[in-house]
Motif scaffolding. Structure first.
Motif, PDB file in Angstrom:
ATOM      1  N   PHE A 330     -33.075 -82.331 -86.592  1.00 27.56           N
ATOM      2  CA  PHE A 330     -34.503 -82.121 -86.819  1.00 27.56           C
ATOM      3  C   PHE A 330     -35.261 -82.129 -85.501  1.00 27.56           C
ATOM      4  CE2 PHE A 330     -38.742 -84.017 -87.564  1.00 27.56           C
ATOM      5  CZ  PHE A 330     -39.280 -83.065 -88.424  1.00 27.56           C
ATOM      6  N   LEU A 349     -35.327 -77.433 -88.680  1.00 28.73           N
ATOM      7  CA  LEU A 349     -34.394 -78.287 -89.421  1.00 28.73           C
ATOM      8  C   LEU A 349     -33.090 -77.535 -89.601  1.00 28.73           C
ATOM      9  CD1 LEU A 349     -34.168 -80.861 -91.393  1.00 28.73           C
ATOM     10  CD2 LEU A 349     -34.795 -79.250 -93.188  1.00 28.73           C
ATOM     11  N   LYS A 380     -29.871 -88.487 -89.013  1.00 29.55           N
ATOM     12  CA  LYS A 380     -30.722 -87.464 -88.403  1.00 29.55           C
ATOM     13  C   LYS A 380     -30.525 -87.424 -86.895  1.00 29.55           C
ATOM     14  CE  LYS A 380     -33.798 -88.225 -92.218  1.00 29.55           C
ATOM     15  NZ  LYS A 380     -33.025 -89.330 -92.823  1.00 29.55           N
TER      16      LYS A 380
END
Length: 888
Positions: A330, A349, A380
């Motif tokens: 991200f 993303l 992430k």
């Protein structure tokens, strides 16, 4: 071809290559080809060339090189360019490859025996002007500005790639006060230190410019020199006449050099794509390989790797429902460094091999994106964890699962690079498919908004680079035994810092305004006092006017002179304090004026709508691992003067009757030194709870008990203790404490006699750094030292001192970070309302509700003192009050 289309570009090859080499000199060890050739100059030269070509768009181009050190000028003046440092071998090995690359690009390069590149450029610029070309010259050498004309612009390279200053006759007049040809006469009078030829004694740029503006040339000046009033200047002009005329000959570029090629040879040819491909592969230049498109032309210099991305909209966002992914990558786009205030641009993303981009950042606040970002089971990958966390928090999103930070990983692998631009960081590891932000947006007044396709490609490239480089960087961390440092210190402390920044520090504007009023009164009083002692009013902030008052009117001894006149620096004024009371008044005035502008006015501008100041901590700036505070810097509020300390009164708790609680480590760096050196005497002092500075004073002054130590001896011992940590020399110590160099050497010798294992540690630290190329902290934080083998004594000495102090400073930085992580966990586990709000190097500061003060008094020192286990105890001292001033 019409005249307007004929554009000749002339490049000073040696000068631009030199600039290119030093632009990435700190990354020298990273820019090495697979077969061991250094490539930093080649790489940057190509980037600079691309920027220049884009700017000029030439039809003809020539890169001129020096043929050797012997030229017609050295025959005129044997010491011409004498004393210059030898060209680094790492640059010399790259020059032939630069010329090979130029040939492959279809660009002619040329050198001429007995002449300099300047003369080749001077000759071709005249040929180009005569043939109706628009001529552009690119160099790092201002000597070539003499060639500027209405047909020729000289571009002087500055700091960045493609960053130049354009010299036209108008600009020359503005900068130097003379025309391009008169600049030669200026050089004749002032000489040239770089080229090592003298001019007229004590004639600098301003005097030279003034004389040439008046007389027009050196020849005319000497025709009228007898008419000048008697003065030291006239005397010097007469004595150095031969030098002035010789300097003019040396400074004049030969515009009729016997070159063996002509303008037709400079025509820009088509590049040999296959040769370029082989060259870039040989050098490991992935960026330039990517720019060679499929048909083998380089017409599209903007070409980037193709990304198969989708624009995320309300029509396709449902694709992210019921997401079955354990990991995503991200990137949150914000325009500007200060992510507390920067406008949002969009986001990218990557999930399950699908890449989504969008400008509609508001979508992040809605499902399913919000759910993904707040889901702690989905790992992430981001570029800058703290920036991302704070940015999402501004949108009301409590991000979880952020556990890979490309910026932090890269910083630990090599903390000499502290860029926070994803493109620049990616380039360090051979990933050139993503551009830097400056390449996309420009900078300063040249900033532009990219179109959607450019913007989405840039976002997609960033996310791809984060994902692509993750295994490489994690492998390097493991290889360096830094994976634990990354996972247990840097990543956790990033979250702690993010929370501290979001919490902010409450600042009372009314207190700052009152202090501002008080300081204005004091400044007025000091102003009147200074005018009275000077006997006249003048601009106290003007070095020129102040220099006149101090050194001409009051006849104080001038300690130092600069090109512009008398030096009135703090260092100079400190040495004059005993000579006249006006000096102390000026120092006081400057100090209060700085506090007024930097801290009173500066802090007032930083108070946000919530009544708080939200500083940013730079986690990847320093090579030692110490944190830095910016926007504003709250680590640098003065503590040495009462006026400076008063600023802290403005920082208050958020709750009524609450407290600001401060706790800082006592002599943490010396305790680390005792631990890493294993010195039994120093360890004994700390383990016995002695005053370490008094203990050291006993040792170096050969006293029997602490009672015999005078305050002055303790101060001297303190200077030695901390000086040793920073690798101080006898000269440095003598300057610091105002003693003779002989006495300082005696102090240091006595110190090492009493603490012999510290000397052993220092010697070993230097030896290890020479063998490994880096120094290392207790937690394996590395500091690379490319200058440890430098031939230059001063450069090498600095690297040796760094090898000694980096493990100490870096370990101290690691200790406070561990304390911060443990402290935040303790506050969370105990469900306390107390907030950690500031870190000032060895000190932690808290905003404490009144009913939690007794608890905080107990737990903060305990947590800080138990952060790590050393061979000596860690001690943390606490204070508290209803504002930060009272907590000190």
């Amino acid at each position: 071809m019409t005249q307007t289309n004929k554009k000749l570009l002339l490049i000073d090859g040696n000068s631009v290559a030199f600039r290119a080499f030093y632009a990435l000199y700190r990354q020298l060890d990273r820019f090495v080809s697979p077969d061991g050739l250094h490539t930093n100059a080649i790489f940057t030269f190509k980037n600079m060339l691309d920027a220049i070509m884009k700017q000029v768009d030439p039809t003809n181009i020539l890169v001129a090189f020096d043929a050797g050190k012997v030229t017609f000028r050295t025959k005129m003046y044997q010491d011409y360019k004498g004393g210059r440092q030898k060209t680094p071998s790492e640059l010399l090995e790259q020059l032939p490859v630069i010329r090979e690359m130029l040939a492959d690009l279809g660009i002619k390069s040329y050198e001429l025996k007995n002449y300099e590149a300047d003369d080749i450029i001077g000759t071709f610029s005249k040929m180009g002007e005569d043939a109706g070309y628009k001529v552009s010259i690119v160099t790092g050498d201002r000597d070539l500005t003499q060639l500027a004309s209405d047909k020729t612009t000289v571009f002087i390279t500055k700091n960045g790639v493609g960053d130049t200053e354009a010299y036209t006759p108008e600009h020359m007049k503005k900068v130097n006060g003379v025309t391009p040809t008169e600049f030669i006469d200026m050089k004749a009078l002032m000489g040239d230190n770089s080229d090592n030829y003298p001019g007229v004694t004590k004639v600098g740029p301003k005097t030279a410019s003034r004389l040439i503006q008046k007389y027009g040339s050196v020849e005319n000046l000497y025709e009228h020199v007898d008419e000048m009033k008697a003065s030291k200047l006239k005397e010097n002009l007469l004595n150095d006449k031969d030098k002035a005329f010789l300097a003019k000959k040396l400074a004049t570029i030969d515009r009729t050099s016997p070159v063996t090629i002509d303008l037709t040879d400079t025509k820009l040819e088509e590049p040999d794509v296959e040769k370029l491909r082989q060259l870039y592969e040989r050098l490991g230049f992935k960026k330039f390989l990517a720019e060679l498109n499929a048909t083998g032309s380089q017409d599209n210099q903007e070409a980037l790797e193709h990304y198969d991305y989708q624009e995320l909209t309300s029509d396709n966002i449902h694709e992210l429902d019921n997401l079955d992914a354990k990991e995503i990558t991200f990137y949150l786009g914000m325009l500007g460094d200060n992510y507390h205030l920067a406008p949002f641009e969009g986001f990218a993303l990557k999930v399950n091999d699908k890449l989504y981009v969008s400008k509609d950042y508001a979508m992040l606040t809605e499902m399913p994106l919000r759910g993904i970002l707040e889901n702690k089971t989905i790992h992430k990958n981001v570029f800058d964890l703290k920036r991302t966390y704070v940015g999402l928090n501004r949108l009301g999103i409590k991000a979880q699962g952020l556990d890979y930070d490309m910026l932090l990983a890269s910083y630990l692998v090599n903390n000499e690079n502290n860029s926070n631009d994803l493109g620049e960081v990616a380039h360090l590891y051979g990933e050139y498919s993503v551009k830097t932000d400056i390449e996309v947006y420009g900078k300063g007044k040249k900033q532009a908004i990219p179109d959607d396709e450019q913007f989405f490609t840039h976002l997609a490239g960033k996310v791809s680079a984060i994902e692509k480089l993750k295994p490489l960087l994690l492998d390097k961390l493991k290889e360096h035994e830094q994976d634990d440092l990354y996972e247990t210190i840097e990543i956790p402390v990033a979250f702690v810092l993010a929370q501290m920044e979001i919490t902010g520090v409450k600042a009372e504007a009314s207190v700052l305004n009152q202090l501002g009023n008080d300081f204005s009164v004091k400044l007025k009083e000091l102003e009147n006092k200074i005018y009275s002692q000077a006997g006249e009013e003048f601009n106290i902030n003007s070095p020129k006017q102040l220099g006149h008052i101090l050194f001409e009117k009051l006849n104080l001894p001038p300690i130092k002179k600069t090109k512009t006149g008398y030096s009135t620096s703090v260092e100079v004024l400190d040495q004059l304090k005993t000579k006249s009371p006006i000096v102390q008044a000026i120092l006081d005035y400057r100090q209060i004026a700085k506090i007024q502008s930097t801290y009173v006015k500066g802090l007032l501008e930083c108070i946000q709508d919530d009544g708080k100041i939200h500083t940013r901590y730079l986690q990847t700036l320093t090579a030692t691992g110490r944190l830095s505070s910016v926007d504003p810097n709250l680590q640098n509020i003065p503590t040495r003067t009462d006026e400076g300390k008063q600023i802290r009164k403005a920082f208050v708790p958020t709750t009524k009757d609450g407290y600001i609680f401060s706790c800082d480590y006592s002599q943490v760096e010396l305790r680390v030194l005792a631990h890493v050196s294993g010195d039994t005497h120093m360890q004994e002092a700390f383990n016995s709870g002695y005053d370490i500075h008094a203990h050291t004073a006993m040792k170096i002054f050969h006293l029997d008990s602490p009672d015999q130590v005078t305050p002055l001896q303790r101060r001297h011992a303190k200077a030695v203790n901390f000086g040793i940590v920073y690798g101080i020399s006898d000269y440095g110590l003598s300057k610091n404490i105002g003693i003779s160099r002989k006495q300082a050497k005696e102090f240091i010798d006595n110190y090492f006699e009493q603490y012999p294992q510290i000397k052993d540690y220092m010697d070993k630290a230097i030896k290890d750094a020479r063998e490994k190329g880096y120094a290392e902290t207790i937690m394996h934080r590395r500091r690379y030292l490319p200058d440890i083998h430098a031939k230059n004594f001063n450069v090498r000495s600095f690297a040796e001192r760094t090898a000694i102090n980096s493990p100490i400073q870096g370990s101290a930085a690691d200790i406070i970070k561990i304390a911060m992580i443990n402290m935040q966990k303790k506050l969370d586990d105990m469900h306390l309302k107390t907030k950690m709000i500031l870190q000032v190097h060895d000190e932690l500061i808290f905003d404490v509700p009144a009913d939690e003060l007794e608890t905080i008094k107990k737990i903060v020192p305990e947590v800080m003192q138990s952060a790590v286990k050393l061979d000596v105890p860690l001690i943390a001292d606490s204070n508290w009050g209803h504002n930060w001033y009272d907590a000190k």
